[in-house]
Design a protein around this motif. Structure first.
Motif, PDB file in Angstrom:
ATOM      1  N   VAL A   8       0.848  -1.200   0.000  1.00 27.02           N
ATOM      2  CA  VAL A   8       0.000   0.000   0.000  1.00 27.02           C
ATOM      3  C   VAL A   8       0.883   1.250   0.000  1.00 27.02           C
ATOM      4  N   TYR A   9       1.965   1.187   0.776  1.00 23.95           N
ATOM      5  CA  TYR A   9       2.880   2.329   0.814  1.00 23.95           C
ATOM      6  C   TYR A   9       3.456   2.595  -0.579  1.00 23.95           C
ATOM      7  N   ALA A  10       3.922   1.530  -1.220  1.00 28.29           N
ATOM      8  CA  ALA A  10       4.547   1.695  -2.538  1.00 28.29           C
ATOM      9  C   ALA A  10       3.545   2.250  -3.542  1.00 28.29           C
ATOM     10  N   VAL A  11       2.357   1.652  -3.580  1.00 34.82           N
ATOM     11  CA  VAL A  11       1.356   2.086  -4.560  1.00 34.82           C
ATOM     12  C   VAL A  11       0.897   3.516  -4.269  1.00 34.82           C
ATOM     13  N   ALA A  30       1.519   8.535   2.318  1.00 31.73           N
ATOM     14  CA  ALA A  30       1.468   7.138   1.882  1.00 31.73           C
ATOM     15  C   ALA A  30       1.746   6.203   3.059  1.00 31.73           C
ATOM     16  N   ALA A  31       2.732   6.555   3.888  1.00 29.16           N
ATOM     17  CA  ALA A  31       3.069   5.720   5.049  1.00 29.16           C
ATOM     18  C   ALA A  31       1.879   5.642   6.005  1.00 29.16           C
ATOM     19  N   LEU A  32       1.242   6.780   6.198  1.00 26.47           N
ATOM     20  CA  LEU A  32       0.089   6.835   7.089  1.00 26.47           C
ATOM     21  C   LEU A  32      -1.035   5.944   6.566  1.00 26.47           C
ATOM     22  N   ILE A  33      -1.310   6.074   5.253  1.00 34.14           N
ATOM     23  CA  ILE A  33      -2.359   5.262   4.632  1.00 34.14           C
ATOM     24  C   ILE A  33      -2.012   3.786   4.768  1.00 34.14           C
ATOM     25  N   ALA A  34      -0.723   3.463   4.578  1.00 27.70           N
ATOM     26  CA  ALA A  34      -0.286   2.066   4.624  1.00 27.70           C
ATOM     27  C   ALA A  34      -0.548   1.463   6.001  1.00 27.70           C
ATOM     28  N   VAL A  35      -0.134   2.171   7.042  1.00 30.05           N
ATOM     29  CA  VAL A  35      -0.313   1.646   8.397  1.00 30.05           C
ATOM     30  C   VAL A  35      -1.803   1.532   8.716  1.00 30.05           C
ATOM     31  N   ALA A  36      -2.572   2.535   8.276  1.00 32.21           N
ATOM     32  CA  ALA A  36      -4.011   2.493   8.517  1.00 32.21           C
ATOM     33  C   ALA A  36      -4.644   1.307   7.793  1.00 32.21           C
ATOM     34  N   SER A  37      -4.187   1.017   6.565  1.00 35.64           N
ATOM     35  CA  SER A  37      -4.778  -0.122   5.841  1.00 35.64           C
ATOM     36  C   SER A  37      -4.445  -1.428   6.533  1.00 35.64           C
ATOM     37  N   ALA A  38      -3.194  -1.554   7.006  1.00 34.00           N
ATOM     38  CA  ALA A  38      -2.830  -2.785   7.717  1.00 34.00           C
ATOM     39  C   ALA A  38      -3.728  -2.955   8.933  1.00 34.00           C
ATOM     40  N   ALA A  39      -3.942  -1.863   9.666  1.00 33.03           N
ATOM     41  CA  ALA A  39      -4.796  -1.929  10.857  1.00 33.03           C
ATOM     42  C   ALA A  39      -6.226  -2.282  10.463  1.00 33.03           C
ATOM     43  N   ALA A  40      -6.716  -1.654   9.409  1.00 37.42           N
ATOM     44  CA  ALA A  40      -8.095  -1.902   8.992  1.00 37.42           C
ATOM     45  C   ALA A  40      -8.273  -3.346   8.536  1.00 37.42           C
ATOM     46  N   PRO A  88       8.940   4.052  -3.769  1.00 35.32           N
ATOM     47  CA  PRO A  88       9.512   5.360  -3.435  1.00 35.32           C
ATOM     48  C   PRO A  88      10.159   5.365  -2.059  1.00 35.32           C
ATOM     49  N   ILE A  89      11.242   6.106  -1.941  1.00 42.02           N
ATOM     50  CA  ILE A  89      11.900   6.276  -0.640  1.00 42.02           C
ATOM     51  C   ILE A  89      11.304   7.519   0.004  1.00 42.02           C
ATOM     52  N   PHE A 137      10.427  -1.574   5.906  1.00 46.16           N
ATOM     53  CA  PHE A 137      11.066  -2.528   4.995  1.00 46.16           C
ATOM     54  C   PHE A 137      11.035  -1.995   3.560  1.00 46.16           C
ATOM     55  N   ALA A 138       9.883  -1.450   3.173  1.00 51.66           N
ATOM     56  CA  ALA A 138       9.749  -0.912   1.814  1.00 51.66           C
ATOM     57  C   ALA A 138      10.780   0.170   1.559  1.00 51.66           C
ATOM     58  N   ASN A 139      11.118   0.919   2.591  1.00 50.73           N
ATOM     59  CA  ASN A 139      12.124   1.966   2.435  1.00 50.73           C
ATOM     60  C   ASN A 139      13.547   1.429   2.463  1.00 50.73           C
ATOM     61  N   SER A 140      13.724   0.278   3.125  1.00 58.37           N
ATOM     62  CA  SER A 140      15.068  -0.279   3.248  1.00 58.37           C
ATOM     63  C   SER A 140      15.490  -0.967   1.964  1.00 58.37           C
ATOM     64  N   VAL A 141      14.570  -1.735   1.360  1.00 59.73           N
ATOM     65  CA  VAL A 141      14.866  -2.380   0.088  1.00 59.73           C
ATOM     66  C   VAL A 141      13.791  -1.909  -0.893  1.00 59.73           C
ATOM     67  N   PHE A 142      12.933  -2.823  -1.330  1.00 59.68           N
ATOM     68  CA  PHE A 142      11.720  -2.445  -2.034  1.00 59.68           C
ATOM     69  C   PHE A 142      10.741  -3.566  -1.804  1.00 59.68           C
ATOM     70  N   VAL A 143       9.452  -3.326  -2.087  1.00 62.26           N
ATOM     71  CA  VAL A 143       8.468  -4.348  -1.738  1.00 62.26           C
ATOM     72  C   VAL A 143       8.482  -5.479  -2.758  1.00 62.26           C
ATOM     73  N   SER A 144       8.319  -6.701  -2.267  1.00 62.25           N
ATOM     74  CA  SER A 144       8.221  -7.869  -3.149  1.00 62.25           C
ATOM     75  C   SER A 144       7.394  -8.921  -2.430  1.00 62.25           C
ATOM     76  N   PRO A 145       6.879  -9.918  -3.163  1.00 58.24           N
ATOM     77  CA  PRO A 145       5.963 -10.891  -2.547  1.00 58.24           C
ATOM     78  C   PRO A 145       6.586 -11.665  -1.394  1.00 58.24           C
ATOM     79  N   THR A 146       7.921 -11.753  -1.341  1.00 61.09           N
ATOM     80  CA  THR A 146       8.539 -12.485  -0.233  1.00 61.09           C
ATOM     81  C   THR A 146       8.116 -11.906   1.110  1.00 61.09           C
TER      82      THR A 146
END
Ligand SMILES: Nc1ncnc2c1ncn2[C@@H]1O[C@H](COP(=O)(O)OP(=O)(O)O)[C@@H](O)[C@H]1O
Ligand SMILES: [Mg+2]
Lengths: 352, 241, 288
Positions: free
Chosen positions: A74-77, A88-98, A157-158, A240-249
C-alpha cells in the motif's frame, strides 16, 4: 522481584541497543551495514507485533507477515500515485490496521479456536502472496504503480524529508528512521500493556471464561490487540519498503515462519526477547548464507531444526532459558559467598 | 422498569446436549436480598442451570429475566455488567496474575480507578486475604484460590451472586468462615448457593430448592424441605446428614 | 454442449484434486485436532519419491502407488517418533514443531536435489470432446481420489480399525475405554496421514511438477479445505472441497486462476464466520 529485574534489564538492553544502533553504528558509515540494519529493524518491528498479540494477547497469528507485506505494498502504490510519502506511510499503516480489524472481526466474532485462527491467518497471508506473485502483467497496474508480480516493485519510493518532496532520505537516515520506529513501537507496546486495556488483554489470555464472567467482552479486546498488532506490523512493512523495495517475499511462508521462530527463540511473553531473537536469527542466517558448508548450512534446514528443537526441548525459548540459567548461577554464587555469614549449617548441608 | 419485577425470574428453562436433557423445564424466582440454597445429586443439572443464568450456555428454550428484562442470548459479559456474579464449580482464576491484579481486573470492568482501588482492597479484607495481595494466584493452595475467586466476584458488587459448590476443598474453619461471609453477602445482594453439605445448608439457608434429573423436586423453607421423604430418597446412600 | 461437458469435467477434476491433496491432512486433523504444518512437504516428498524412483528405472505406476506412500509413511513414522510423541496433548506446540519440520524438509531436499523444478509429463495423453480436450491422466487422478474416499468410508464404517478410529474422533478417552492405547492410535493416524499425502503428492507430481518449495503452493488450499470441513474426515473434506473447489473453478473460468484462489479463500473465511466449527460442526454431524 525477578519480574521487575527482568523488565529493568529489558529496558536497559533496549536503551543500550538503541544507543549503539543510533550513535555508534552510523559513525562507521558503512553502507551495507546501514541497509542491513534497516532491514533487521523492520523485521524486528514485525517480530514485536507478534510478541505483543501472541505473548500478551494469546492470539497466535501464523500469518502476521500479511500485514507487513500489505502495508509495504500500500505504501509503494500510494507513494507512487500520490507523491507524498509521509501520507502514503500513514495510509499504509491504517490499511494494515483496517485489514487486521476486518479479519479479526471474522475470527473473534466467529469465536474460532486457536488452531483455526493460526491456520486462517496463515492462509490469508499465503493467498496475498499467491495473488501478488502472479501480477506480473501490464494489466496489474494501479495508477502509476505496476504491481510487478514476483519481481516486486523496484521503484518503491523512498521517504522524503518532511515538507521537501524532492529531498529523498539517504540510507543512513532511513536506517535511523527504522531503528527509531522500532524503539517507538516498543515503547507504545509497553505503554499499552500498562493500561487498563492491556491488563484486561493479559487477563483474557490467562482465562477468557473468567474475564467474560467479570464483564469483559473478550472479542472486543482481542480485536483491539490484534488491530494494534496489525498496525505495528504495518509500520515494519513501511520501514522494509524503504530499506529495500516491496516484493511478494514479504508475506510468503518463510517470512511467516521466521517471525514465529524469532518470537519463540526470544521468548514468548516478553517484548524485548523477540526483538533480540530477530536480530540474532537474522545474523545467523546471513552468516550461514556466507558459509560454504556443502549445502548443509541451508538456512531453511537450520531454522527448521532450531524451531523444532525449541518447541520440543525448551518450553520457554532460548533467551529466557539462558536468562533463567544465568539467574540461577547468580543466585548460587551469591549463596556461596553469603553462606559463611548467614547460613553455616546450610553450607555444611550442601557438602556431601 | 416495574417495581414489582423480581430480581431474577427463570421460566421453563430447558437445556439439552444432544440426547441428554441436563435441565428439563425449571422455573425459579429469586427476590432482592434472598439467600437460597440449591441442592441435588450429582448430574441433577445445577451447574448447567447456573450457566444458563450467567450466559455461558444459551438455553434450548425458556426465559430468564433480570428485574423484568430478558437476558437470554446476551453474551456472558453483558450479563455480568447487568449485575450477575458467578463462582464456577471448578475454580476459574487468573493463574499468571497476582491476587491484587486479579481483583483489580474485576473492579476495573465497572468502576473508575480510585473507586476500583478502594473496592479491591475491601474485597480482599472481606475474604481476609490482604496478606496475599502480591502472591501469584497459580502458586496458591486450592482453598486460597477459591477465596481469590470469591474476592473477584465480591469486588464486582453484583446484585445476584451464583456460587457453585464454594466450600469444596475447604477446611472446617474455612467453611465456617465462608458461611458467615455468605450470610453477610446476602445483606447487600441476592445469593444462590449450590452445596452438598447439609449442616452448612442448615446454617445459612432460609429457602432451599432441590433439583433432581433436571427438574425441581421440592422447594421451600430449609427445615421443611429436608424433612420431605422424596428428598431423603434422592439423597439416600449419599451424605444425607 | 461440448463446452458444457468440458467445464463440468474441469469442475469435477478441480474438486477431486482438492479433496485428494487435503485427504492426508484431514485424517490427522480429524483424529488429533492438529493441523500438520508439514503437510505441503509431505506432498512434495511424495512427488520426489515417485519421480526419483521412476528416473531410477522403476515403472511409473509402481513409483506412484507403492514407493511414494511407503517412503512418506516412513518419514511420518520417524517424525512421529522424534517430535509428535513428545508434544502429546499440546496442540499449538505440535503445530509449531511440525512447522519446524516443514522448514527442515524444504532445506533438506534443497540440499539433496538442488533448488530446481523437476517433473515427468503426464502419461495417457488427452481426451478430446469436440473442439476441447482434457488430460486423461487428470481424469484418472479424479477417479483415484473418488476410490480413496470410498475406501476410507469402508474402513471407517465397516472394519474394527474404523471403529477405534471413530471412537477416537468422538472422544479422546473413548479409545482408551475400548482398550486401545491412544498413543498408538495417534501414531498410526500420523503415519497413515503421511502415507496418503505421499500418494497424493505423487499423483499430482506429473501435473504440477516438483520443487523443494512446492509444498507452499498447496498448503493454503488444503488447510482451508480441512478447517472449513470440520471434524468429520470424509464428509467434511468432501463437502468443503466440493464447495470451495466449485467456487475456485467457477472464478478461474471467469477471471483466471489467481482470482479463483482468492475467491476460494474469501468464501472460506465467510464460511467460518457462519459456521465456526466447520461445515460438519453444523451439518452431517453424525457422519464420518
Ligand atoms: N457440555 C455438556 N455436554 C453434554 N452433557 C453435559 C454438558 N454439561 C453437562 N452435561 C450433562 O448434563 C447433566 C447435568 O450436569 P450438571 O449441570 O453439571 O450437574 P450438577 O452440577 O448438578 O452436578 C449431566 O448428566 C452432565 O453429564
Ligand atoms: Mg455441578
Amino acid at each position: 522481584m525477578t519480574v521487575s529485574l527482568r523488565s529493568a534489564l529489558g529496558f536497559a538492553a533496549i536503551a543500550a541497543a538503541a544507543f549503539y544502533a543510533l550513535v555508534v553504528v552510523p559513525q562507521g558509515g558503512d553502507l551495507t551495514t546501514m541497509i542491513n540494519g534497516s532491514i533487521y529493524a523492520s523485521y524486528a518491528i514485525l517480530a514485536l507485533s507478534l510478541a505483543l498479540i501472541w505473548g500478551y494477547g494469546g492470539v497466535l497469528s501464523f500469518g502476521q507477515a500479511a500485514f507487513f507485506g500489505l502495508a509495504g505494498y500500500v505504501y509503494a502504490v500510494a507513494g507512487l500515485n500520490l507523491g507524498d510519502t509521509a501520507l502514503a506511510a500513514l495510509i499504509a499503516v491504517a490499511s494494515a490496521a483496517a485489514f487486521a480489524a476486518l479479519l479479526g472481526y471474522f475470527m473473534f466474532w466467529g469465536r474460532v479456536s486457536d488452531v483455526y485462527l493460526g491456520v486462517i491467518t496463515l492462509t490469508v497471508s499465503l493467498i496475498l502472496y499467491r495473488f501478488i506473485n502472479q501480477t506480473a502483467g501490464e494489466e496489474w497496474t494501479i495508477g502509476a504503480a505496476p504491481l510487478g508480480g514476483f519481481n516486486g516493485i523496484p521503484s518503491t519510493p523512498i521517504m522524503t524529508a518532511l515538507g521537501k518532496p524532492d529531498e529523498t532520505l539517504m540510507p543512513e537516515q532511513i536506517y535511523a528512521l527504522s531503528v527509531g520506529a522500532l524503539v517507538v513501537c516498543y515503547l507504545i507496546c509497553r505503554l499499552v500493556i500498562a493500561t487498563r486495556f492491556g491488563r484486561a488483554v493479559v487477563a483474557i489470555r490467562e482465562n477468557p471464561v473468567r474475564a467474560e464472567l467479570l464483564g469483559y467482552d473478550t472479542r472486543f479486546y482481542k480485536l483491539g490487540i490484534f488491530t494494534l498488532g496489525g498496525a505495528i506490523a504495518g509500520v515494519g512493512g513501511v520501514a522494509f519498503a524503504n530499506s529495500v523495495f516491496v516484493s511478494p517475499t514479504m508475506f510468503n511462508l518463510q517470512t511467516n515462519g521466521q517471525v514465529i521462530i524469532w518470537v519463540i527463540v526470544g521468548g514468548l511473553g516478553t517484548l524485548a526477547g523477540p526483538v533480540i531473537g530477530c536480530f540474532a536469527m537474522l545474523s545467523l542466517s546471513t552468516w550461514l548464507g556466507s558459509l560454504d558448508g556443502g549445502g548443509w548450512t541451508d538456512p531453511n534446514l537450520v531454522m527448521g531444526v532450531v524451531l523444532t528443537f525449541c518447541v520440543v526441548a525448551l518450553r520457554k525459548g532460548l533467551l529466557p532459558t539462558a536468562l533463567g540459567l544465568g539467574e540461577r548461577l547468580f543466585a548460587v554464587a551469591r549463596e556461596r559467598m553469603g553462606a559463611p555469614k548467614l547460613g553455616e549449617p546450610r553450607a555444611a548441608e550442601d557438602r556431601p | 422498569m416495574t417495581a414489582a419485577a423480581p430480581l431474577l425470574e427463570a421460566r421453563d428453562l430447558v437445556m439439552r446436549f444432544g440426547d441428554v436433557t441436563a435441565v428439563g423445564g425449571v422455573s425459579m424466582t429469586v427476590g432482592e436480598g434472598e439467600l437460597r440454597c440449591l441442592i441435588g445429586p450429582n448430574g441433577a443439572g445445577k451447574s448447567t442451570f447456573f450457566k444458563m443464568l450467567s450466559g455461558q450456555l444459551r438455553p434450548t428454550s425458556g426465559a430468564v429475566a433480570l428485574r423484568g428484562r430478558s437476558i437470554v442470548g446476551l453474551p456472558a459479559s453483558r450479563i455480568a455488567r447487568l449485575g450477575v456474579g458467578v463462582k464456577t464449580q471448578t475454580p476459574s482464576v487468573f493463574d499468571g496474575l497476582t491476587v491484587m491484579e486479579s481483583v483489580r481486573i474485576a473492579t476495573d470492568a465497572l468502576l473508575p480507578p480510585q473507586l476500583a482501588r478502594r473496592r479491591a482492597d475491601e474485597a480482599l479484607e472481606r475474604m481476609r486475604i490482604p496478606h496475599l495481595a502480591g502472591a501469584t494466584v497459580g502458586l496458591l493452595a486450592h482453598g486460597q484460590r477459591q477465596l481469590v475467586e470469591l474476592a473477584m466476584v465480591v469486588a464486582q458488587a453484583p446484585d445476584l451472586i451464583l456460587l457453585d459448590e464454594p466450600a469444596a476443598g475447604m477446611t472446617g474453619v474455612e467453611v465456617d468462615r465462608l458461611g458467615d461471609l455468605i450470610v453477610e453477602l446476602a445483606r447487600s445482594s441476592s445469593v444462590i448457593v449450590v452445596e452438598h453439605d447439609m449442616a452448612f445448608i442448615r446454617r445459612i439457608a432460609r429457602t432451599v430448592t432441590v433439583f433432581n434429573r433436571g427438574q425441581v423436586l421440592a422447594e421451600g423453607p430449609a427445615a421443611e424441605v429436608m424433612a420431605d421423604a422424596r428428598v431423603r430418597d434422592v439423597y439416600l446412600g449419599k451424605d444425607a446428614a | 454442449m461440448d463446452y458444457a461437458i468440458i467445464v463440468l469435467l474441469q469442475v469435477v477434476v478441480t474438486i477431486a484434486n482438492l479433496a485428494l491433496i487435503s485427504a492426508g491432512l484431514a485424517v490427522i486433523f480429524g483424529m488429533m485436532r492438529i493441523i500438520n504444518m508439514a503437510h505441503g512437504e509431505f506432498l512434495m516428498l511424495g512427488g520426489y519419491a515417485a519421480l526419483v524412483s521412476h528416473q531410477a528405472g522403476l515403472n511409473l505406476w509402481l513409483s506412484i502407488f507403492v514407493v511414494a506412500p511407503l517412503v512418506v509413511g516412513l518419514v511420518g513414522a520417524v517424525i512421529e517418533r522424534l517430535v509428535i510423541r513428545r508434544l502429546y496433548g499440546r496442540m499449538i506446540d505440535t503445530m509449531l514443531a511440525t512447522w519446524g519440520v516443514s522448514l527442515a524438509l524444504v532445506g533438506l531436499i534443497t540440499v539433496i536435489f538442488g533448488n530446481t523444478v523437476a517433473g515427468v509429463s503426464p502419461p495417457l495423453g488427452s481426451l478430446e470432446i469436440g473442439a476441447y480436450a482434457i488430460g486423461r491422466y487428470e481424469l484418472l487422478v479424479a477417479g483415484v481420489s473418488a476410490l480413496l474416499f470410498a475406501a476410507g468410508w469402508w474402513v471407517l464404517a465397516r472394519t474394527p480399525v474404523g471403529l477405534i478410529a471413530r471412537a477416537a474422533m468422538q472422544n479422546r478417552d473413548m479409545a482408551a475405554a475400548l482398550g486401545v492405547d491412544p498413543a498408538r492410535v495417534y501414531a498410526a493416524t500420523f503415519v497413515t496421514g503421511a502415507a496418503i499425502s505421499g500418494l497424493a503428492g505423487a499423483l499430482i507430481a506429473p501435473i504440477a511438477g516438483v520443487a523443494p518449495t512446492i509444498g507452499a503452493a498447496y498448503i493454503a488450499k488444503t488447510f482451508i479445505t480441512v478447517i472449513s470441513g470440520g471434524a468429520a474426515i470424509l464428509a467434511g473434506t468432501l463437502s468443503a472441497a466440493g464447495l470451495l473447489g466449485a467456487v475456485n473453478a467457477a472464478f478461474s473460468f471467469l477471471t483466471g486462476p489467481v482470482l479463483g484462489e482468492v475467491a476460494l479463500l474469501a468464501c472460506a473465511v465467510l464460511l467460518l464466520r457462519l459456521l465456526p466449527q466447520g461445515v460438519t460442526g453444523r451439518f452431517f454431524r453424525r457422519s464420518l
